[in-house]
Design a protein around this motif. Structure first.
Motif, PDB file in Angstrom:
ATOM      1  N   ASP A 125       0.816  -1.208   0.000  1.00 50.86           N
ATOM      2  CA  ASP A 125       0.000   0.000   0.000  1.00 50.86           C
ATOM      3  C   ASP A 125       0.852   1.262   0.000  1.00 50.86           C
ATOM      4  O   ASP A 125       0.337   2.352   0.146  1.00 50.86           O
ATOM      5  CB  ASP A 125      -0.931   0.002   1.225  1.00 50.86           C
ATOM      6  CG  ASP A 125      -2.115   0.924   1.047  1.00 50.86           C
ATOM      7  OD1 ASP A 125      -2.933   0.668   0.153  1.00 50.86           O
ATOM      8  OD2 ASP A 125      -2.218   1.919   1.802  1.00 50.86           O
ATOM      9  N   GLY A 126       2.154   1.110  -0.145  1.00 50.77           N
ATOM     10  CA  GLY A 126       3.016   2.282  -0.235  1.00 50.77           C
ATOM     11  C   GLY A 126       4.309   2.127   0.540  1.00 50.77           C
ATOM     12  O   GLY A 126       4.408   1.301   1.454  1.00 50.77           O
ATOM     13  N   GLN A 127       5.299   2.901   0.160  1.00 57.88           N
ATOM     14  CA  GLN A 127       6.565   2.982   0.882  1.00 57.88           C
ATOM     15  C   GLN A 127       7.097   4.392   0.731  1.00 57.88           C
ATOM     16  O   GLN A 127       6.873   5.045  -0.283  1.00 57.88           O
ATOM     17  CB  GLN A 127       7.571   1.952   0.377  1.00 57.88           C
ATOM     18  CG  GLN A 127       7.821   1.962  -1.108  1.00 57.88           C
ATOM     19  CD  GLN A 127       8.803   0.875  -1.516  1.00 57.88           C
ATOM     20  OE1 GLN A 127       9.982   0.932  -1.219  1.00 57.88           O
ATOM     21  NE2 GLN A 127       8.281  -0.126  -2.217  1.00 57.88           N
ATOM     22  N   TRP A 128       7.773   4.874   1.769  1.00 59.78           N
ATOM     23  CA  TRP A 128       8.249   6.251   1.752  1.00 59.78           C
ATOM     24  C   TRP A 128       9.393   6.410   2.747  1.00 59.78           C
ATOM     25  O   TRP A 128       9.671   5.517   3.552  1.00 59.78           O
ATOM     26  CB  TRP A 128       7.113   7.222   2.074  1.00 59.78           C
ATOM     27  CG  TRP A 128       6.585   7.147   3.475  1.00 59.78           C
ATOM     28  CD1 TRP A 128       6.912   7.944   4.533  1.00 59.78           C
ATOM     29  CD2 TRP A 128       5.600   6.223   3.978  1.00 59.78           C
ATOM     30  NE1 TRP A 128       6.214   7.583   5.660  1.00 59.78           N
ATOM     31  CE2 TRP A 128       5.402   6.534   5.344  1.00 59.78           C
ATOM     32  CE3 TRP A 128       4.883   5.170   3.399  1.00 59.78           C
ATOM     33  CZ2 TRP A 128       4.505   5.816   6.139  1.00 59.78           C
ATOM     34  CZ3 TRP A 128       4.001   4.459   4.200  1.00 59.78           C
ATOM     35  CH2 TRP A 128       3.814   4.779   5.558  1.00 59.78           C
ATOM     36  N   THR A 129      10.069   7.547   2.656  1.00 60.45           N
ATOM     37  CA  THR A 129      11.156   7.877   3.568  1.00 60.45           C
ATOM     38  C   THR A 129      10.870   9.223   4.211  1.00 60.45           C
ATOM     39  O   THR A 129      10.134  10.058   3.668  1.00 60.45           O
ATOM     40  CB  THR A 129      12.509   7.940   2.847  1.00 60.45           C
ATOM     41  OG1 THR A 129      12.455   8.980   1.859  1.00 60.45           O
ATOM     42  CG2 THR A 129      12.827   6.610   2.171  1.00 60.45           C
ATOM     43  N   GLY A 130      11.470   9.448   5.385  1.00 61.60           N
ATOM     44  CA  GLY A 130      11.327  10.726   6.067  1.00 61.60           C
ATOM     45  C   GLY A 130      12.365  10.827   7.169  1.00 61.60           C
ATOM     46  O   GLY A 130      12.494   9.904   7.978  1.00 61.60           O
ATOM     47  N   GLY A 131      13.131  11.904   7.168  1.00 63.84           N
ATOM     48  CA  GLY A 131      14.127  12.093   8.209  1.00 63.84           C
ATOM     49  C   GLY A 131      15.158  10.985   8.272  1.00 63.84           C
ATOM     50  O   GLY A 131      15.654  10.668   9.359  1.00 63.84           O
ATOM     51  N   GLY A 132      15.470  10.395   7.117  1.00 65.27           N
ATOM     52  CA  GLY A 132      16.419   9.297   7.088  1.00 65.27           C
ATOM     53  C   GLY A 132      15.840   7.963   7.508  1.00 65.27           C
ATOM     54  O   GLY A 132      16.565   6.961   7.566  1.00 65.27           O
ATOM     55  N   ARG A 190      12.753   4.846   6.991  1.00 62.59           N
ATOM     56  CA  ARG A 190      12.000   4.233   5.903  1.00 62.59           C
ATOM     57  C   ARG A 190      10.781   3.494   6.438  1.00 62.59           C
ATOM     58  O   ARG A 190      10.846   2.878   7.504  1.00 62.59           O
ATOM     59  CB  ARG A 190      12.892   3.270   5.113  1.00 62.59           C
ATOM     60  CG  ARG A 190      14.043   3.982   4.420  1.00 62.59           C
ATOM     61  CD  ARG A 190      14.771   3.080   3.455  1.00 62.59           C
ATOM     62  NE  ARG A 190      15.852   3.792   2.787  1.00 62.59           N
ATOM     63  CZ  ARG A 190      16.590   3.305   1.817  1.00 62.59           C
ATOM     64  NH1 ARG A 190      16.355   2.064   1.380  1.00 62.59           N
ATOM     65  NH2 ARG A 190      17.554   4.027   1.263  1.00 62.59           N
ATOM     66  N   PHE A 191       9.717   3.528   5.649  1.00 67.48           N
ATOM     67  CA  PHE A 191       8.442   2.964   6.094  1.00 67.48           C
ATOM     68  C   PHE A 191       7.761   2.214   4.955  1.00 67.48           C
ATOM     69  O   PHE A 191       7.939   2.540   3.782  1.00 67.48           O
ATOM     70  CB  PHE A 191       7.514   4.078   6.583  1.00 67.48           C
ATOM     71  CG  PHE A 191       8.117   4.940   7.651  1.00 67.48           C
ATOM     72  CD1 PHE A 191       8.028   4.579   8.982  1.00 67.48           C
ATOM     73  CD2 PHE A 191       8.799   6.103   7.312  1.00 67.48           C
ATOM     74  CE1 PHE A 191       8.606   5.370   9.967  1.00 67.48           C
ATOM     75  CE2 PHE A 191       9.371   6.903   8.285  1.00 67.48           C
ATOM     76  CZ  PHE A 191       9.279   6.530   9.620  1.00 67.48           C
ATOM     77  N   VAL A 192       6.965   1.216   5.341  1.00 66.42           N
ATOM     78  CA  VAL A 192       6.183   0.424   4.398  1.00 66.42           C
ATOM     79  C   VAL A 192       4.761   0.308   4.938  1.00 66.42           C
ATOM     80  O   VAL A 192       4.563   0.093   6.140  1.00 66.42           O
ATOM     81  CB  VAL A 192       6.779  -0.987   4.222  1.00 66.42           C
ATOM     82  CG1 VAL A 192       5.863  -1.857   3.355  1.00 66.42           C
ATOM     83  CG2 VAL A 192       8.168  -0.911   3.610  1.00 66.42           C
ATOM     84  N   ALA A 193       3.771   0.453   4.058  1.00 66.29           N
ATOM     85  CA  ALA A 193       2.378   0.223   4.408  1.00 66.29           C
ATOM     86  C   ALA A 193       1.880  -1.011   3.660  1.00 66.29           C
ATOM     87  O   ALA A 193       2.110  -1.142   2.452  1.00 66.29           O
ATOM     88  CB  ALA A 193       1.527   1.441   4.067  1.00 66.29           C
ATOM     89  N   LEU A 194       1.203  -1.907   4.373  1.00 67.69           N
ATOM     90  CA  LEU A 194       0.691  -3.152   3.810  1.00 67.69           C
ATOM     91  C   LEU A 194      -0.783  -3.321   4.169  1.00 67.69           C
ATOM     92  O   LEU A 194      -1.216  -2.882   5.245  1.00 67.69           O
ATOM     93  CB  LEU A 194       1.473  -4.351   4.350  1.00 67.69           C
ATOM     94  CG  LEU A 194       2.978  -4.377   4.086  1.00 67.69           C
ATOM     95  CD1 LEU A 194       3.632  -5.476   4.922  1.00 67.69           C
ATOM     96  CD2 LEU A 194       3.257  -4.597   2.610  1.00 67.69           C
ATOM     97  N   ARG A 195      -1.525  -3.975   3.281  1.00 70.72           N
ATOM     98  CA  ARG A 195      -2.932  -4.283   3.533  1.00 70.72           C
ATOM     99  C   ARG A 195      -3.067  -5.751   3.911  1.00 70.72           C
ATOM    100  O   ARG A 195      -2.477  -6.632   3.284  1.00 70.72           O
ATOM    101  CB  ARG A 195      -3.774  -4.016   2.281  1.00 70.72           C
ATOM    102  CG  ARG A 195      -3.961  -2.563   1.961  1.00 70.72           C
ATOM    103  CD  ARG A 195      -4.942  -1.912   2.897  1.00 70.72           C
ATOM    104  NE  ARG A 195      -4.957  -0.461   2.691  1.00 70.72           N
ATOM    105  CZ  ARG A 195      -5.591   0.382   3.488  1.00 70.72           C
ATOM    106  NH1 ARG A 195      -6.268  -0.084   4.530  1.00 70.72           N
ATOM    107  NH2 ARG A 195      -5.552   1.675   3.257  1.00 70.72           N
ATOM    108  N   SER A 196      -3.899  -6.022   4.928  1.00 65.08           N
ATOM    109  CA  SER A 196      -4.046  -7.387   5.431  1.00 65.08           C
ATOM    110  C   SER A 196      -4.815  -8.266   4.463  1.00 65.08           C
ATOM    111  O   SER A 196      -5.514  -7.791   3.567  1.00 65.08           O
ATOM    112  CB  SER A 196      -4.753  -7.385   6.784  1.00 65.08           C
ATOM    113  OG  SER A 196      -6.095  -6.951   6.634  1.00 65.08           O
TER     114      SER A 196
END
Length: 263
Positions: A203-210, A212-218
């Protein structure tokens, strides 16, 4: 990670001391001596701009797994959101309560309130490594979420897929607390590979302030993966009875869309 394995982290005295003082240095130490710094000062501060941007993406009731001293729980509670933090460390639960949040002293692998009804689960600050088994953790989180629910996980800034036994170490005095426990470090590519094999939707991936994040749908509730196999399961989920410690300064009323309740 079982409740008994979680106990090693829960009784890690250097960790509890660091949370009470709000400062490190604190590390996870592998058996080969390699040290992973823990960002105690950031965890004990208020939610920063990167945290707040992540929380803006949350949907429905939010479960913060491994909430630590509770900055994210407090931020969401301040926004009027339904949110519960869980952590195996008593000092973390107490700190969350002092910030005005609600928290349980509990492992994610133990019974939890509102199973199958959470809108969002957070695995921040490296907590995608809990238990040292990413597949098992993803399976467990899927059972906690409502159908189509959202998992937001923070990953390592490099492409790594590592599992190891670690101990908490006080960097100033060299003290260790508790026994070794399993931990994992995952970069975004590794987490996406595990998620794809288990049928999660990206559902998306992004970076911020060095960071990293991933969003997933169940997964759909009718197709929960257990041990790599797809099983049929009921769409209903009742919160289990609990005798866990709760730290709360807010009254909650249970309902279909508000799975958190004082117990």
């Amino acid at each position: 990670m079982s409740a008994s394995r979680a106990a090693a982290w829960a009784v890690a005295d250097p960790y509890a001391t660091a949370l009470r003082t709000g400062r490190g240095p604190l590390f996870l130490r592998r058996s080969d001596g390699w040290l992973l710094p823990l960002e105690v000062e950031r965890w004990c501060a208020r939610a920063d701009a990167v945290d707040r941007a992540v929380l803006d993406r949350c949907e429905g009731a939010v479960l913060d797994v491994g909430c630590g001293p509770g900055r994210l729980v407090a931020e969401l509670a301040g926004r009027g959101r339904t949110v519960l933090g869980i952590d195996v460390n008593e000092a973390a639960v107490d700190h969350t309560g002092r910030l005005g949040g609600q928290a349980l002293r509990r492992s994610v692998f133990e019974p939890l309130p509102g199973e199958g009804r959470w809108g969002t689960v957070l695995l921040m600050d490296g907590n995608v490594g809990i238990g040292g088994d990413p597949r098992a953790l993803l399976d467990r989180v899927n059972r906690l979420l409502c159908p189509g629910g959202l998992l937001i996980a923070e990953t390592v800034a490099v492409d790594v897929d590592e599992r190891s036994e670690v101990q908490v170490v006080d960097g100033a005095e060299g003290r260790t607390g508790g026994g070794a426990f399993p931990w994992a470090r995952l970069g975004t590519p590794a987490l996406l590979r595990y998620a794809a094999r288990a049928g999660w939707g990206a559902d998306g991936q992004w970076t911020g302030g060095g960071r990293r994040f991933v969003a997933l749908r169940s997964l759909p509730r009718s197709r929960i993966r257990v041990g790599g196999e797809s099983l049929i399961a009921s769409s209903s989920a009742e919160p289990p009875n609990s005798t866990a410690v709760i730290s709360s300064q807010r009254a909650r009323k249970p309902s279909a869309d508000r799975p958190v309740a004082d117990r």
